[in-house]
Design a protein around this motif. Structure first.
Motif, PDB file in Angstrom:
ATOM      1  N   PHE A  33       0.853  -1.196   0.000  1.00  0.00           N
ATOM      2  CA  PHE A  33       0.000   0.000   0.000  1.00  0.00           C
ATOM      3  C   PHE A  33       0.885   1.241   0.000  1.00  0.00           C
ATOM      4  O   PHE A  33       1.713   1.425   0.895  1.00  0.00           O
ATOM      5  CB  PHE A  33      -0.923  -0.031   1.218  1.00  0.00           C
ATOM      6  CG  PHE A  33      -1.656   1.261   1.499  1.00  0.00           C
ATOM      7  CD1 PHE A  33      -2.189   2.029   0.471  1.00  0.00           C
ATOM      8  CD2 PHE A  33      -1.819   1.712   2.807  1.00  0.00           C
ATOM      9  CE1 PHE A  33      -2.867   3.219   0.732  1.00  0.00           C
ATOM     10  CE2 PHE A  33      -2.497   2.894   3.087  1.00  0.00           C
ATOM     11  CZ  PHE A  33      -3.009   3.649   2.043  1.00  0.00           C
ATOM     12  N   VAL A  34       0.696   2.089  -1.020  1.00  0.00           N
ATOM     13  CA  VAL A  34       1.489   3.308  -1.202  1.00  0.00           C
ATOM     14  C   VAL A  34       0.587   4.496  -0.867  1.00  0.00           C
ATOM     15  O   VAL A  34      -0.176   4.963  -1.720  1.00  0.00           O
ATOM     16  CB  VAL A  34       2.023   3.407  -2.642  1.00  0.00           C
ATOM     17  CG1 VAL A  34       2.922   4.626  -2.795  1.00  0.00           C
ATOM     18  CG2 VAL A  34       2.756   2.132  -3.039  1.00  0.00           C
ATOM     19  N   PRO A  35       0.633   5.029   0.348  1.00  0.00           N
ATOM     20  CA  PRO A  35      -0.382   5.992   0.774  1.00  0.00           C
ATOM     21  C   PRO A  35      -0.339   7.325   0.051  1.00  0.00           C
ATOM     22  O   PRO A  35      -1.342   8.047   0.035  1.00  0.00           O
ATOM     23  CB  PRO A  35      -0.089   6.158   2.273  1.00  0.00           C
ATOM     24  CG  PRO A  35       1.349   5.795   2.433  1.00  0.00           C
ATOM     25  CD  PRO A  35       1.589   4.716   1.434  1.00  0.00           C
ATOM     26  N   TRP A  36       0.802   7.673  -0.538  1.00  0.00           N
ATOM     27  CA  TRP A  36       0.920   8.952  -1.246  1.00  0.00           C
ATOM     28  C   TRP A  36       0.597   8.812  -2.736  1.00  0.00           C
ATOM     29  O   TRP A  36       0.771   9.763  -3.506  1.00  0.00           O
ATOM     30  CB  TRP A  36       2.332   9.518  -1.085  1.00  0.00           C
ATOM     31  CG  TRP A  36       3.419   8.499  -1.273  1.00  0.00           C
ATOM     32  CD1 TRP A  36       4.051   7.771  -0.306  1.00  0.00           C
ATOM     33  CD2 TRP A  36       3.973   8.060  -2.525  1.00  0.00           C
ATOM     34  NE1 TRP A  36       4.969   6.912  -0.873  1.00  0.00           N
ATOM     35  CE2 TRP A  36       4.939   7.073  -2.228  1.00  0.00           C
ATOM     36  CE3 TRP A  36       3.749   8.407  -3.855  1.00  0.00           C
ATOM     37  CZ2 TRP A  36       5.680   6.428  -3.227  1.00  0.00           C
ATOM     38  CZ3 TRP A  36       4.481   7.762  -4.843  1.00  0.00           C
ATOM     39  CH2 TRP A  36       5.423   6.792  -4.518  1.00  0.00           C
ATOM     40  N   GLY A  37       0.133   7.626  -3.166  1.00  0.00           N
ATOM     41  CA  GLY A  37      -0.060   7.360  -4.582  1.00  0.00           C
ATOM     42  C   GLY A  37      -1.408   7.758  -5.144  1.00  0.00           C
ATOM     43  O   GLY A  37      -1.682   7.503  -6.316  1.00  0.00           O
ATOM     44  N   ALA A  38      -2.263   8.399  -4.346  1.00  0.00           N
ATOM     45  CA  ALA A  38      -3.575   8.805  -4.851  1.00  0.00           C
ATOM     46  C   ALA A  38      -3.432   9.862  -5.936  1.00  0.00           C
ATOM     47  O   ALA A  38      -2.533  10.714  -5.897  1.00  0.00           O
ATOM     48  CB  ALA A  38      -4.433   9.341  -3.707  1.00  0.00           C
ATOM     49  N   LYS A  39      -4.327   9.838  -6.888  1.00  0.00           N
ATOM     50  CA  LYS A  39      -4.296  10.807  -7.979  1.00  0.00           C
ATOM     51  C   LYS A  39      -4.442  12.222  -7.422  1.00  0.00           C
ATOM     52  O   LYS A  39      -5.202  12.460  -6.499  1.00  0.00           O
ATOM     53  CB  LYS A  39      -5.425  10.514  -8.966  1.00  0.00           C
ATOM     54  CG  LYS A  39      -5.316   9.164  -9.647  1.00  0.00           C
ATOM     55  CD  LYS A  39      -6.530   8.879 -10.515  1.00  0.00           C
ATOM     56  CE  LYS A  39      -6.452   7.493 -11.143  1.00  0.00           C
ATOM     57  NZ  LYS A  39      -7.638   7.180 -11.966  1.00  0.00           N
ATOM     58  N   GLY A  40      -3.693  13.146  -8.015  1.00  0.00           N
ATOM     59  CA  GLY A  40      -3.760  14.531  -7.571  1.00  0.00           C
ATOM     60  C   GLY A  40      -2.397  15.068  -7.227  1.00  0.00           C
ATOM     61  O   GLY A  40      -1.399  14.736  -7.876  1.00  0.00           O
ATOM     62  N   SER A  41      -2.322  15.886  -6.199  1.00  0.00           N
ATOM     63  CA  SER A  41      -1.066  16.509  -5.801  1.00  0.00           C
ATOM     64  C   SER A  41      -1.103  16.817  -4.308  1.00  0.00           C
ATOM     65  O   SER A  41      -2.053  17.434  -3.825  1.00  0.00           O
ATOM     66  CB  SER A  41      -0.833  17.812  -6.577  1.00  0.00           C
ATOM     67  OG  SER A  41       0.393  18.414  -6.201  1.00  0.00           O
ATOM     68  N   VAL A  42      -0.094  16.351  -3.583  1.00  0.00           N
ATOM     69  CA  VAL A  42      -0.004  16.633  -2.155  1.00  0.00           C
ATOM     70  C   VAL A  42       1.460  16.726  -1.768  1.00  0.00           C
ATOM     71  O   VAL A  42       2.310  16.001  -2.307  1.00  0.00           O
ATOM     72  CB  VAL A  42      -0.726  15.543  -1.328  1.00  0.00           C
ATOM     73  CG1 VAL A  42      -0.077  14.183  -1.523  1.00  0.00           C
ATOM     74  CG2 VAL A  42      -0.771  15.915   0.152  1.00  0.00           C
ATOM     75  N   ALA A  43       1.784  17.635  -0.857  1.00  0.00           N
ATOM     76  CA  ALA A  43       3.159  17.784  -0.390  1.00  0.00           C
ATOM     77  C   ALA A  43       3.494  16.656   0.580  1.00  0.00           C
ATOM     78  O   ALA A  43       2.710  16.349   1.488  1.00  0.00           O
ATOM     79  CB  ALA A  43       3.342  19.138   0.277  1.00  0.00           C
ATOM     80  N   PHE A  44       4.636  16.042   0.400  1.00  0.00           N
ATOM     81  CA  PHE A  44       5.047  14.942   1.269  1.00  0.00           C
ATOM     82  C   PHE A  44       5.094  15.380   2.728  1.00  0.00           C
ATOM     83  O   PHE A  44       4.766  14.610   3.635  1.00  0.00           O
ATOM     84  CB  PHE A  44       6.413  14.428   0.821  1.00  0.00           C
ATOM     85  CG  PHE A  44       6.893  13.217   1.586  1.00  0.00           C
ATOM     86  CD1 PHE A  44       6.150  12.059   1.627  1.00  0.00           C
ATOM     87  CD2 PHE A  44       8.101  13.249   2.271  1.00  0.00           C
ATOM     88  CE1 PHE A  44       6.589  10.931   2.331  1.00  0.00           C
ATOM     89  CE2 PHE A  44       8.549  12.140   2.974  1.00  0.00           C
ATOM     90  CZ  PHE A  44       7.793  10.980   3.013  1.00  0.00           C
ATOM     91  N   SER A  45       5.482  16.621   2.975  1.00  0.00           N
ATOM     92  CA  SER A  45       5.586  17.120   4.349  1.00  0.00           C
ATOM     93  C   SER A  45       4.237  17.167   5.059  1.00  0.00           C
ATOM     94  O   SER A  45       4.179  17.224   6.288  1.00  0.00           O
ATOM     95  CB  SER A  45       6.216  18.517   4.351  1.00  0.00           C
ATOM     96  OG  SER A  45       5.412  19.434   3.627  1.00  0.00           O
TER      97      SER A  45
END
Length: 463
Positions: A210-222
């Motif tokens: 499970f890659v939690p940051w892989g959702a479509k869109g854009s989000v800052a890792f921080s």
């Protein structure tokens, strides 16, 4: 001594080849170049001078009619191609400058080993939102002051499309777009027999990444939990492993958190040292925790040097490793993966050298990684032991993933050239079901962080 001389000579040839390609380290860090003279991932759009590497084409969709559950390779545009030539022990020296030292040694010492080389296709693309985030990461991407931890990037996207050092290049590989998850209904993790034996290790399991940051869109890792990915394993064979299960949280900086369920004890144990070069349980010291997917886990034990670029023969478009209808024994042969289920092409790769930090230990104190310029997928790795001898060679079997519109490495092989054994993992061969890349969470409980806790591991294991 012979092994050392061969390794040294091939290393010099490799360095010369990288110099011929030309250094890309001084390239202009202008985001406008992405999608123009550079690919969306930061590779060179142009063909190689001799034409063996074509110009970049971008993602190619599957032929009409593909859906998950159908063989991927049968719907690939170039499926009918024949090899241009083959490399074996009789002619490997002719191609040594286009191979890694480990590949050369593997060919020379393994009777019957052959690499079939096909026309090259540069069809690894990314969705528009990944390309947009990557373009912004030219300015936004940052490492922490320790030099190895990702501090900031817009995700999903490559944090450093124009890397300045080896750590940045490795983060591109670690954060390549894989969708939200890889779902493995059946996996056969296999280690070939010892010399003089015919007994394989074959561990059957269900797995999820499970890659939690892989959702479509854009989000800052921080703004996210500092997690690279979560993993679940549930073993069903052999008897010695059946019923055992793991839930692992791979953080970007904090120590990996591993919970292991042992059915004989009916308890979950926290295993803080089950990481890095710790041997995986049940595989006779052939397979460590940081070897899956060619590289796995934290980067803090090594110094990472970006050597440059190299034109190289690498596994590419290897649909044979995802042939879930094939018999395992037909593909995983005694000493190597059957040549017809491997495919090699000429591509440009980034070369990253990892050297263990002073005062730190690792079973492989020197490692060299070869990363695809178009997808950042790790394609080859050479590991050296404490005496400087070539020890292990890994090859990642990259394919275009139709679900995500990107390319990824799941299946890979690792050869222990000192012992003459190999590991084959995260493939679909012999399982009867394909790997499934997921891009939408829906109501899937495995695509939530709470699934990977010790309490949940106990609950699902004791059902």
């Amino acid at each position: 001594m012979g092994n050392a001389r061969h390794t040294g000579r091939h290393l010099l040839l490799a360095l010369a080849a990288m110099a011929a390609v030309g250094s890309s380290l001084a390239q202009s860090r202008d985001a406008a170049r992405l999608g123009k003279d550079l690919t969306p991932a930061g590779g060179e759009q142009a063909a190689s001078k001799d034409g063996s590497i074509p110009a970049y084409t971008g993602a190619e969709p599957p032929e009409a009619g593909w859906a998950w559950g159908k063989l991927r390779g049968e719907f690939w545009k170039h499926k009918g191609e024949k090899p241009l030539y083959s490399i074996d022990a009789s002619n490997v020296d002719k191609y040594a400058d286009k191979l890694s030292p480990g590949q050369v040694e593997l060919i020379k010492q393994t009777k019957g080993y052959r690499m079939d080389v096909y026309p090259s296709h540069r069809s690894c693309g990314v969705p528009d939102f990944v390309a947009d985030n990557t373009r912004k990461n030219v300015e936004a991407g940052k490492l922490k002051d320790n030099g190895w931890t990702l501090q900031e990037a817009l995700l999903p996207g490559y944090p450093f499309p124009m890397p300045r050092n080896g750590a940045e290049a490795m983060w591109n590989a670690k954060m390549r777009y894989r969708g939200l998850a890889l779902d493995y209904k059946k996996v056969i993790t296999a280690a070939s027999p010892r010399k003089g034996s015919e007994e394989w290790i074959k561990a059957g399991s269900e797995q999820v990444v499970f890659v939690p940051w892989g959702a479509k869109g854009s989000v800052a890792f921080s703004k996210l939990p500092q997690v690279e990915y979560y993993t679940y394993f549930g073993y069903n064979s052999p008897a010695a492993l059946a019923g055992q299960a793991l839930a692992i949280t791979n953080y970007s900086e904090a120590a990996t958190e591993t919970f292991y369920y042992f059915p004989g004890q009916r308890r979950v144990r926290r295993m803080p040292t089950y990481a890095y070069d710790a041997p995986q349980i049940g595989f006779e010291n052939q397979y460590t925790l940081d070897e899956p997917y060619v590289f796995n886990g934290l980067m803090d034990r090594f110094d990472w040097r970006l050597v440059g670029k190299k034109e190289m023969l690498v596994p590419y478009n290897v649909f044979g490793a995802y042939d879930f209808k094939a018999k395992f024994e037909d593909v995983a042969q005694r000493d190597f993966i059957e040549p017809g289920h491997r495919r090699y092409e000429m591509h440009r790769v980034w070369v990253v050298e990892a050297t263990v930090k002073p005062g730190t230990r690792h079973l492989a104190p020197k490692r060299t990684f070869y990363l695809d310029e178009d997808s950042w997928a790790p394609l080859v790795a050479d590991d050296y032991d404490a005496q400087g001898k070539l020890w292990k060679v890994r090859e990642g079997f990259v394919i275009p993933v139709y679900e995500t519109g990107s390319c990824d490495v799941s299946a890979f092989v690792q050869h222990n050239v000192l012992e003459g054994r190999y590991v084959f993992d995260e493939h679909a061969v012999g399982t009867g079901t394909d790997v499934h890349w997921l891009t939408e969470a829906g109501n899937n409980a495995k695509l939530k962080a709470g699934f990977y806790t010790s309490d949940n591991l106990r609950a699902i294991s004791e059902r």
